[in-house]
Structures are given as C-alpha cells and as structure tokens.
Design a protein around this motif. Sequence first.
Motif: not given
Length: 411
Positions: A27, A179, A181, A185, A187-188, A306
């Motif tokens: 992010g 994270a 993003d 998210s 990523c999470c 996020a």
Amino acid sequence: MDASTPSTSASKDTSSTTSTYDVVIVGGAMAGATLALAIEHYTQAGLSVAVVEAAIPDNAHPGYDARSIALSYGSCDLLERIGIWHILSPFATSIKNIHVSDQGHFGLTEMHADKEGLPFLGNVIELADAGRVFHRALEDAKRVTLFCPAMVSTIDRTQEGVTLTLNDGQTLHTKLLVAADGATSSCCDMAGIERHAHDFQQVALIANITTTLPHQGRAFERFTASGPLALLPMSEGRSSLVWCVPPEDAPDLLALSDHAFLAALQRAFGWRLGHLLHVGKRNMYPLILRQSNTLISHRVAVVGNAAQTLHPIAGQGFNLGLRDVVSLAEEITTAFKRNQDCGDISTLLRYQRRRTPDRDNTVAMTSGLVHGFSNTSAPLALGRNLGLASMSVFQGLKAPLLQRAMGLVER
C-alpha cells in the motif's frame, strides 16, 4: 536486485527474481508512503524498504481521489518531525477556527487557533496533491524501492521471515510485512487477520463548494437530523463538503441539479458562509467502521485504514492512522539501533501496546458522536446542546475535545 537499489516506479523486468528488504509495505497511499519515508528518516536510510502499490497516483487512485483530508495540528507536527511537512505545506490551507453546531438547537462551540497561541488548528490538503508529493518523495528516497503498479498474489510466512509473490512473478523477502492497503485490505485477508464491521447507515456526499463569503480559514461541523455535515477551508476560496445522509436519501441528492443541490445544502448548513454559489463533481461513499481484530500477527503489522476505517465525523481517520505509522516507525528504528530483528514479536508487541489505548478511545469517541448526534430524542438533544453551550463558557470542558481534534494525544 540489491536492496539498496534506488527507487523506481516504471515497469519492471517480469522474469522471476527475488529481492530482499528489511521492511515491505503493501500500500503506497498516504499511510504506506509516510511509513516508508519515516523509516528512511529515522534510520538515516539504514534499512531497505519496498513499497508495493497497485495504482499509479492520479485522480483515479482510490487513495488520492478528488477528496480532501484534514490534518490536525498534531499530525502536521509529526509530518514535520519526519521531514515531510515542508513538501506538503505549499498545498495546505490552514484551519484557523472550528465552529461546531447542532441544527435547530441552541448549542454551539468554537475553537480558535489564536486563543490557543498556535498558528493553526490543522490544515486541509487535496488528496490528489498529496499523491503527487508522496509519489515523488518515494522516488527520491535513497533506500526505498517502489513497485508500482504491482499487486501481491501470495504471502508465505516462516519463522524467519515473509515471502511475497507479486502479480508479475517477482518475489520479495522481508523480516517485516506492513499492511497499509486500505479498508478492504487483501494483505490482511492473506495474513489471516480478521476484521469486524459496523454499518453507520449513512452515506457521505463529497463535493467542493464555492461561497459568497470567504471562509477565512474557518471549518464547520454541523450536526443535522440526517447526519453530520462538514465544510473545510480549501485553496482558491473553496470549501470541501462532507455531508452524511441516510443511504436512501443519497441517490436523490446526487441526481439533483446543481442549483437544487445547493438549495438543499443551504437549508441544512445555513448562511454562515453566505450564499452557496457553485458545487463541483459530487461523489458518495458508504460509511462503515471497519476495524482489524489485532494490529499485529507473526511478522506482520497493520496501519492506517487497514487497521481501522472511521466515520469522517471530527476528521479523525487519517490522523489516527498517522499516529499508527509514526509509532511503528519509531519501534522499527529502536530495533534497528539495537541491532535487533525489526519483525521480531517484541518489536510488534511494543507497537501494539502503544497504539491500543489511542485507537480504542478514538474509535469510541467518533462512534459515540455519530450515534449521539443522530438521535432525535428530546432529552438527548437537550443534553448534548447543554454540553456544547457549556464548552463555549467553560474552557476546561472544551480541552479534551480540542486536544483530540488537534491530534495532541498520547501515542
């Protein structure tokens, strides 16, 4: 690729390569970019950082669209400490006064920078301007490599580190994954960090407004029966509108002609800025509190939207996220100076312990304001208006609200 390679944002060799960095941030909007620059500043480029960003910053970027952001006094101070404010300030419009009122009721209170002995209470910056500034700063950083446009396809964690595979086949290895993003998210999701959500049953209408009277650095927060309404001072005499309304009302308001929309807004806001003359492009965003259940996982930290996406009331969202970012950068720097692993659980636990009280208090405050001022019951309306009126008389009552509005809270 060597981890100290200068940053780039152009298209990259798509052959399978592995690059190693001390920290990888997923992010590259304001939270992720600020974290990368803060790490670079605090460690004097002692750590290598990669930033993976899906979209090139322009007006179509979801983190840098036509909206504006209100930076509190405390946030501007944090940005100054990490060497960023001087490149952002030319695009900023100062908030000199904040006026808070409750439509149809007697309660109101005001906050003034000069009475606090400060140059401003905060600043407003258009996200599109911020995007260009941060993107350029990332490209100029000595040990920040920018992968843009790029997306993370997979995340694999071991005891010793994290390996990310990008959509072009490249792999990045790191000791710490961050994270940053945004509210949804991915990523999470890939790291197994769960989030919970609360729908405020409101939609934010966003637009820029021109008024007959100059704003003179005044910001307005007005509570109406349908939801809070804010006008923030912008450049060129404009004001940035955030008007929160029930979801069923938003489509009709968006469909109105400019003249009819301004008339409806005038009825809700009043005449403190004179006649509302012009409205720019209108957009709407659903208002949902999203909050990660934890700020850390094995070799993973979560920051910014996020970690939590707040209601825009009182303008706390990015300011809370910035306190996440700077606190994490400080803990990473502490580990670096001690020659410790920046992704070690001890570093991450220090970050989480520092951030939990501020996070919980800010989420509770913003959610409480939304529900408290949206309730039309007579006793509650009387109580909140007595509270606003009392704050105008007794400065001591105003202090906690003013401190949080200015971002002067412990982190």
